[in-house]
Design an enzyme around this catalytic site. Structure first.
Site, PDB file in Angstrom:
ATOM      1  N   VAL A   7       0.830  -1.204   0.000  1.00  0.00           N
ATOM      2  CA  VAL A   7       0.000   0.000   0.000  1.00  0.00           C
ATOM      3  C   VAL A   7       0.865   1.254   0.000  1.00  0.00           C
ATOM      4  O   VAL A   7       0.659   2.182  -0.797  1.00  0.00           O
ATOM      5  CB  VAL A   7      -0.946  -0.023   1.230  1.00  0.00           C
ATOM      6  N   ARG A 150      -5.973  -3.335  -5.705  1.00  0.00           N
ATOM      7  CA  ARG A 150      -5.728  -4.781  -5.762  1.00  0.00           C
ATOM      8  C   ARG A 150      -4.312  -5.049  -6.235  1.00  0.00           C
ATOM      9  O   ARG A 150      -3.805  -4.332  -7.085  1.00  0.00           O
ATOM     10  CB  ARG A 150      -6.672  -5.439  -6.779  1.00  0.00           C
ATOM     11  N   PHE A 248     -16.383  -9.855  -9.495  1.00  0.00           N
ATOM     12  CA  PHE A 248     -16.136 -10.715  -8.330  1.00  0.00           C
ATOM     13  C   PHE A 248     -17.167 -11.829  -8.203  1.00  0.00           C
ATOM     14  O   PHE A 248     -17.591 -12.204  -7.122  1.00  0.00           O
ATOM     15  CB  PHE A 248     -15.992  -9.892  -7.047  1.00  0.00           C
ATOM     16  N   CYS A 259      -5.280 -10.032   2.077  1.00  0.00           N
ATOM     17  CA  CYS A 259      -6.359  -9.159   2.568  1.00  0.00           C
ATOM     18  C   CYS A 259      -7.635  -9.889   2.966  1.00  0.00           C
ATOM     19  O   CYS A 259      -8.044  -9.822   4.125  1.00  0.00           O
ATOM     20  CB  CYS A 259      -6.671  -8.108   1.521  1.00  0.00           C
ATOM     21  N   ARG A 327       0.739 -15.445  -0.230  1.00  0.00           N
ATOM     22  CA  ARG A 327       0.026 -15.456   1.047  1.00  0.00           C
ATOM     23  C   ARG A 327      -1.378 -16.044   0.909  1.00  0.00           C
ATOM     24  O   ARG A 327      -2.160 -15.610   0.082  1.00  0.00           O
ATOM     25  CB  ARG A 327      -0.025 -14.039   1.638  1.00  0.00           C
TER      26      ARG A 327
HETATM   27  C1  UGA Z   1      -8.386  -7.108  -2.258  1.00  0.00           C
HETATM   28  C2  UGA Z   1      -9.498  -6.128  -2.687  1.00  0.00           C
HETATM   29  O1  UGA Z   1     -10.034  -6.532  -3.950  1.00  0.00           O
HETATM   30  C3  UGA Z   1      -8.967  -4.697  -2.801  1.00  0.00           C
HETATM   31  O2  UGA Z   1     -10.027  -3.806  -3.109  1.00  0.00           O
HETATM   32  C4  UGA Z   1      -8.342  -4.304  -1.445  1.00  0.00           C
HETATM   33  O3  UGA Z   1      -7.766  -3.004  -1.503  1.00  0.00           O
HETATM   34  C5  UGA Z   1      -7.243  -5.302  -1.096  1.00  0.00           C
HETATM   35  O4  UGA Z   1      -7.822  -6.625  -1.029  1.00  0.00           O
HETATM   36  C6  UGA Z   1      -6.681  -4.892   0.249  1.00  0.00           C
HETATM   37  O5  UGA Z   1      -7.418  -4.945   1.243  1.00  0.00           O
HETATM   38  O6  UGA Z   1      -5.542  -4.405   0.309  1.00  0.00           O
HETATM   39  P1  UGA Z   1      -6.355  -8.354  -3.500  1.00  0.00           P
HETATM   40  O7  UGA Z   1      -6.285  -9.200  -2.264  1.00  0.00           O
HETATM   41  O8  UGA Z   1      -5.106  -7.731  -4.018  1.00  0.00           O
HETATM   42  O9  UGA Z   1      -7.402  -7.128  -3.288  1.00  0.00           O
HETATM   43  O10 UGA Z   1      -6.909  -9.256  -4.693  1.00  0.00           O
HETATM   44  P2  UGA Z   1      -8.346  -9.581  -5.325  1.00  0.00           P
HETATM   45  O11 UGA Z   1      -8.301  -9.263  -6.750  1.00  0.00           O
HETATM   46  O12 UGA Z   1      -9.432  -8.985  -4.531  1.00  0.00           O
HETATM   47  O13 UGA Z   1      -8.404 -11.169  -5.164  1.00  0.00           O
HETATM   48  C7  UGA Z   1      -8.473 -11.814  -3.895  1.00  0.00           C
HETATM   49  C8  UGA Z   1      -8.770 -13.289  -4.071  1.00  0.00           C
HETATM   50  O14 UGA Z   1     -10.105 -13.476  -4.552  1.00  0.00           O
HETATM   51  C9  UGA Z   1      -7.864 -13.989  -5.079  1.00  0.00           C
HETATM   52  O15 UGA Z   1      -7.496 -15.250  -4.587  1.00  0.00           O
HETATM   53  C10 UGA Z   1      -8.733 -14.114  -6.324  1.00  0.00           C
HETATM   54  O16 UGA Z   1      -8.374 -15.192  -7.152  1.00  0.00           O
HETATM   55  C11 UGA Z   1     -10.092 -14.328  -5.686  1.00  0.00           C
HETATM   56  N1  UGA Z   1     -11.219 -13.987  -6.586  1.00  0.00           N
HETATM   57  C12 UGA Z   1     -11.446 -12.703  -6.955  1.00  0.00           C
HETATM   58  C13 UGA Z   1     -12.061 -14.983  -7.029  1.00  0.00           C
HETATM   59  O17 UGA Z   1     -11.887 -16.191  -6.707  1.00  0.00           O
HETATM   60  N2  UGA Z   1     -13.130 -14.669  -7.821  1.00  0.00           N
HETATM   61  C14 UGA Z   1     -13.364 -13.381  -8.210  1.00  0.00           C
HETATM   62  O18 UGA Z   1     -14.369 -13.153  -8.937  1.00  0.00           O
HETATM   63  C15 UGA Z   1     -12.508 -12.387  -7.773  1.00  0.00           C
END
Ligand code: UGA
Length: 428
Positions: A7, A150, A248, A259, A327
């Site tokens: 961040v 993200r 999502f 996160c 992670r």
């Molecule tokens: C997440 C949030 O999306 C951000 O808005 C937030 O700022 C961030 O956490 C944080 O708190 O710092 P991030 O963890 O980087 O971001 O990644 P994401 O794209 O949200 O994915 C998280 C997990 O969900 C991954 O394992 C991804 O594969 C999974 N996912 C995401 C799914 O299985 N399906 C989806 O439709 C979307």
């Protein structure tokens, strides 16, 4: 920016690109030396170019000297880590309070102190207590400004956010922050000023909601598998309703990263402290934990229970593409489990070798897709990196019979099965 983790570094680099002078402070000398040599300690597409440009222009300063950074700055962002505590589920705020206690000594004129790290509701109140003398002398305002970017998409998310949330009741701080964010608010996003506690909660509530959306679609995918419905059609059909939205809603392995798992646990913990039962988030955590098990069992089923000496390939092991972050990736559970049952595992991830698997004898990193897939019995597409989207599997596997388990549904089932390959996806 205090803390050059995900961040802090991304926000710092982007703020400097908007024309601000940004001091990025970290206690880790090695990291600061690396940054001063123009290198980026994290894997984030596009970050290095912007960093180098602004570093050259002297708008971006990397230092371990907290005093000079604080003295020279008008706005101080606390961007240190808030991991889950070793015992229990609450967020560990020791680094946040360490920073608050240190900067206290250096604030002699008005400054805005902001938590950008994800911090539980009432953290701002506690920081205010640490800085109470300064607050009384009107030398500080303590604000919550959560970050929503993200990994892998961080630059775009920073420049084109859906919203900027500022938690403060100080008009002075609000006015200054509005002008700081003006260049990006003008483009696409909404600037929302609310209470400090409100802003703190918005961050957790958003992450927990997104995790809920994913777990919901993942459980529906289980139903689709039993009823011969394609989950992709269900997501699409649902998403056409603007009240639901199509983002999502991609079914896949258990969600991971630094996160969602941490923040869902922490919001439940906070709610418990306030004697509130967040039963939905609790069941999301449980559902996501069970998903790792469920998908591993499905792998065993695809191999008809005969795991021993089977050649299994993992394409991608990170929790999502465009990051090297492992992670809470579901591969951290799946690979050791399958290895324990005697599978021989090869993996390829565009972000490189992972030390997480180095102690497992029969888990080998391959330098490219072809060597990872050669003579494989089962190929698991675990992470949807772009380079996995157009593979000629027959050419790389060089074997008559093999199975593809596409955990991210990136291939069209009919096209693959028409070429004679056994294909399984998620919820289809
Ligand atoms: C997440 C949030 O999306 C951000 O808005 C937030 O700022 C961030 O956490 C944080 O708190 O710092 P991030 O963890 O980087 O971001 O990644 P994401 O794209 O949200 O994915 C998280 C997990 O969900 C991954 O394992 C991804 O594969 C999974 N996912 C995401 C799914 O299985 N399906 C989806 O439709 C979307």
């Amino acid at each position: 920016m205090i803390g050059t983790g995900y961040v802090g570094l991304v926000s710092g680099v982007c703020f400097s690109d908007l024309g601000n002078t940004v001091y990025c402070v970290d206690k880790d000398k090695k990291k600061i030396n690396l940054l001063n040599s123009g290198k980026v300690p994290i894997y984030e597409p596009g970050l290095e170019e912007i960093l180098k440009k602004n570093f050259k222009q002297k708008r971006l300063i990397f230092t371990t000297d907290l005093k000079s950074a604080v003295t020279s700055s008008d706005i101080i962002f606390i961007c240190v880590g808030t991991p889950t505590k070793k015992k229990g589920n609450s967020a560990d705020l020791k680094y946040v309070f360490q920073v608050a206690n240190e900067i206290k000594k250096y604030i002699k004129k008005y400054k805005i102190v902001i938590t950008k790290s994800t911090v539980p509701i009432t953290t701002g109140d506690k920081i205010e207590k640490v800085l109470l003398n300064l607050k009384r002398k009107k030398l500080v305002d303590i604000v919550s400004n959560p970050e929503f970017l993200r990994e892998g998409e961080a630059i775009r998310d920073f420049i084109y956010p859906d919203r900027v949330v500022i938690g403060t009741d100080s008009n002075k701080a609000n006015k200054i922050l509005k002008s700081l964010y003006l260049p990006i608010i003008k483009k696409t996003s909404r600037y929302f000023n609310t209470s400090r506690r409100g802003a703190e909660l918005i961050k957790y509530a958003s992450n927990a909601f997104l995790a809920t959306k994913i777990s919901y679609i993942n459980e529906l995918a289980n139903l689709c598998e039993k009823t011969e419905v394609d989950i992709k059609d269900v997501s699409f059909g649902m998403g056409l309703d603007q009240r639901i939205g199509d983002r999502f809603l991609r079914a896949g392995p258990a969600y991971g990263g630094s996160c969602f798992p941490k923040d869902t646990r922490a919001i439940v913990d906070t709610a418990n402290n306030f004697k509130t039962n967040l039963s939905i988030v609790k069941s999301v955590i449980k559902s996501n934990d069970q998903r790792k098990l469920l998908l591993t069992k499905r792998v065993e089923k695809l191999l008809k229970g005969k795991i021993k000496n089977k050649n299994i390939t993992f394409l991608g092991v990170t929790f999502k593409p465009n990051t090297d972050d492992m992670r809470e990736a579901s591969s951290l559970y799946m690979i050791p489990q399958l290895h324990k049952k005697g599978a021989k595992i090869k993996y390829f991830d565009p972000s490189g070798l992972k030390k997480d698997f180095s102690s497992l004898k029969n888990v080998k990193f391959c330098k490219d897709i072809s060597s990872a897939c050669l003579k494989s019995d089962l190929i698991i597409i675990h992470t949807e990196w772009n380079e996995f989207k157009l593979i000629n599997f027959k050419k790389v596997v060089k074997k008559n019979k093999f199975i593809i388990y596409d955990m991210r549904n990136i291939y069209t089932p009919s096209k693959i099965t028409n070429s004679g390959i056994k294909y399984f996806g998620i919820g289809r």
